[in-house]
Write a protein that holds these residues in place. Structure first.
Motif, PDB file in Angstrom:
ATOM      1  N   PHE A  67       0.847  -1.193   0.000  1.00 34.43           N
ATOM      2  CA  PHE A  67       0.000   0.000   0.000  1.00 34.43           C
ATOM      3  C   PHE A  67       0.886   1.248   0.000  1.00 34.43           C
ATOM      4  N   THR A  68       0.380   2.302  -0.643  1.00 29.64           N
ATOM      5  CA  THR A  68       1.078   3.577  -0.652  1.00 29.64           C
ATOM      6  C   THR A  68       0.092   4.691  -0.330  1.00 29.64           C
ATOM      7  N   ILE A  69       0.433   5.498   0.674  1.00 31.60           N
ATOM      8  CA  ILE A  69      -0.401   6.630   1.035  1.00 31.60           C
ATOM      9  C   ILE A  69       0.223   7.910   0.478  1.00 31.60           C
ATOM     10  N   SER A  70      -0.623   8.808   0.015  1.00 25.60           N
ATOM     11  CA  SER A  70      -0.158  10.096  -0.497  1.00 25.60           C
ATOM     12  C   SER A  70      -1.239  11.136  -0.212  1.00 25.60           C
ATOM     13  N   ARG A  71      -0.889  12.397  -0.378  1.00 29.38           N
ATOM     14  CA  ARG A  71      -1.881  13.443  -0.140  1.00 29.38           C
ATOM     15  C   ARG A  71      -1.630  14.637  -1.036  1.00 29.38           C
ATOM     16  N   ASP A  72      -2.684  15.362  -1.283  1.00 26.32           N
ATOM     17  CA  ASP A  72      -2.637  16.625  -2.022  1.00 26.32           C
ATOM     18  C   ASP A  72      -3.114  17.696  -1.049  1.00 26.32           C
ATOM     19  N   ASN A  73      -2.169  18.443  -0.485  1.00 23.37           N
ATOM     20  CA  ASN A  73      -2.514  19.424   0.543  1.00 23.37           C
ATOM     21  C   ASN A  73      -3.412  20.541  -0.016  1.00 23.37           C
ATOM     22  N   ALA A  74      -3.216  20.888  -1.272  1.00 27.18           N
ATOM     23  CA  ALA A  74      -4.036  21.943  -1.871  1.00 27.18           C
ATOM     24  C   ALA A  74      -5.504  21.531  -1.943  1.00 27.18           C
ATOM     25  N   LYS A  75      -5.740  20.241  -2.081  1.00 25.81           N
ATOM     26  CA  LYS A  75      -7.103  19.718  -2.174  1.00 25.81           C
ATOM     27  C   LYS A  75      -7.579  19.098  -0.864  1.00 25.81           C
ATOM     28  N   ASN A  76      -6.726  19.109   0.158  1.00 26.04           N
ATOM     29  CA  ASN A  76      -7.062  18.465   1.442  1.00 26.04           C
ATOM     30  C   ASN A  76      -7.574  17.046   1.216  1.00 26.04           C
ATOM     31  N   THR A  77      -6.868  16.318   0.393  1.00 31.30           N
ATOM     32  CA  THR A  77      -7.273  14.968   0.021  1.00 31.30           C
ATOM     33  C   THR A  77      -6.125  13.995   0.261  1.00 31.30           C
ATOM     34  N   VAL A  78      -6.470  12.840   0.805  1.00 32.89           N
ATOM     35  CA  VAL A  78      -5.491  11.779   1.021  1.00 32.89           C
ATOM     36  C   VAL A  78      -5.912  10.575   0.175  1.00 32.89           C
ATOM     37  N   TYR A  79      -4.921   9.869  -0.326  1.00 31.57           N
ATOM     38  CA  TYR A  79      -5.152   8.712  -1.190  1.00 31.57           C
ATOM     39  C   TYR A  79      -4.485   7.480  -0.595  1.00 31.57           C
ATOM     40  N   LEU A  80      -5.055   6.331  -0.887  1.00 28.49           N
ATOM     41  CA  LEU A  80      -4.445   5.064  -0.490  1.00 28.49           C
ATOM     42  C   LEU A  80      -4.457   4.146  -1.702  1.00 28.49           C
ATOM     43  N   GLN A  81      -3.287   3.940  -2.287  1.00 22.45           N
ATOM     44  CA  GLN A  81      -3.141   3.005  -3.397  1.00 22.45           C
ATOM     45  C   GLN A  81      -2.865   1.634  -2.825  1.00 22.45           C
ATOM     46  N   MET A  82      -3.733   0.684  -3.120  1.00 21.77           N
ATOM     47  CA  MET A  82      -3.621  -0.664  -2.565  1.00 21.77           C
ATOM     48  C   MET A  82      -3.348  -1.646  -3.693  1.00 21.77           C
ATOM     49  N   ASN A  83      -2.198  -2.275  -3.648  1.00 22.03           N
ATOM     50  CA  ASN A  83      -1.793  -3.251  -4.659  1.00 22.03           C
ATOM     51  C   ASN A  83      -1.638  -4.631  -4.025  1.00 22.03           C
ATOM     52  N   SER A  84      -1.605  -5.643  -4.872  1.00 25.78           N
ATOM     53  CA  SER A  84      -1.415  -7.033  -4.406  1.00 25.78           C
ATOM     54  C   SER A  84      -2.391  -7.359  -3.286  1.00 25.78           C
ATOM     55  N   LEU A  85      -3.638  -7.027  -3.487  1.00 26.21           N
ATOM     56  CA  LEU A  85      -4.640  -7.205  -2.434  1.00 26.21           C
ATOM     57  C   LEU A  85      -4.870  -8.673  -2.122  1.00 26.21           C
ATOM     58  N   LYS A  86      -5.115  -8.930  -0.839  1.00 25.67           N
ATOM     59  CA  LYS A  86      -5.350 -10.280  -0.335  1.00 25.67           C
ATOM     60  C   LYS A  86      -6.734 -10.341   0.315  1.00 25.67           C
ATOM     61  N   PRO A  87      -7.295 -11.533   0.439  1.00 24.03           N
ATOM     62  CA  PRO A  87      -8.583 -11.643   1.141  1.00 24.03           C
ATOM     63  C   PRO A  87      -8.540 -11.051   2.553  1.00 24.03           C
ATOM     64  N   ASP A  88      -7.382 -11.133   3.216  1.00 30.46           N
ATOM     65  CA  ASP A  88      -7.254 -10.570   4.563  1.00 30.46           C
ATOM     66  C   ASP A  88      -7.344  -9.050   4.584  1.00 30.46           C
TER      67      ASP A  88
END
Length: 116
Positions: A67-88
């Motif tokens: 997983f990778t977290i990032s944010r755009d402060n100008a937009k007050n938005t946070v993102y979570l990119q989730m790769n290789s997802l597992k059932p857990d």
């Protein structure tokens, strides 16, 4: 008062990817840290990741390297990119924001289901 609205959850197959977004509105003075927790049925809420305004990040052990977290402060938005997802990884994912790593405001949650 900070309002948080998540989007991007859904159903994905194991090994797939999803990207969650969380947009904050209202007073931005209380937004230094933004992050994600998750809660699976019958389990305690678990830290996924958080990010400071200046970019420092922390991840929970179970998602490091996937997983990778990032944010755009100008937009007050946070993102979570989730790769290789597992059932857990199946859980309700909650966005939060605060002055410190202790959550001050919470989103309503978005469901992520990893299943074939």
């Amino acid at each position: 008062q900070v309002q948080l609205v998540e989007s991007g959850g859904g159903l994905v197959q194991p090994g797939g990817s999803l990207r969650l977004s969380c947009a904050a509105s209202g007073s931005s003075f209380g937004i230094n840290v933004m992050g994600w927790y998750r809660q699976a049925p019958g389990k305690e809420r678990e830290l996924v990741a958080y990010i400071f305004r200046h970019g420092t990040t922390t991840y929970g052990d179970s998602v490091k390297g996937r997983f990778t977290i990032s944010r755009d402060n100008a937009k007050n938005t946070v993102y979570l990119q989730m790769n290789s997802l597992k059932p857990d990884d199946t859980a309700v994912y909650y966005c939060y924001a605060g002055l410190t790593i202790t959550p001050g405001s919470w989103g309503q949650g978005t469901q992520v289901t990893v299943s074939s």
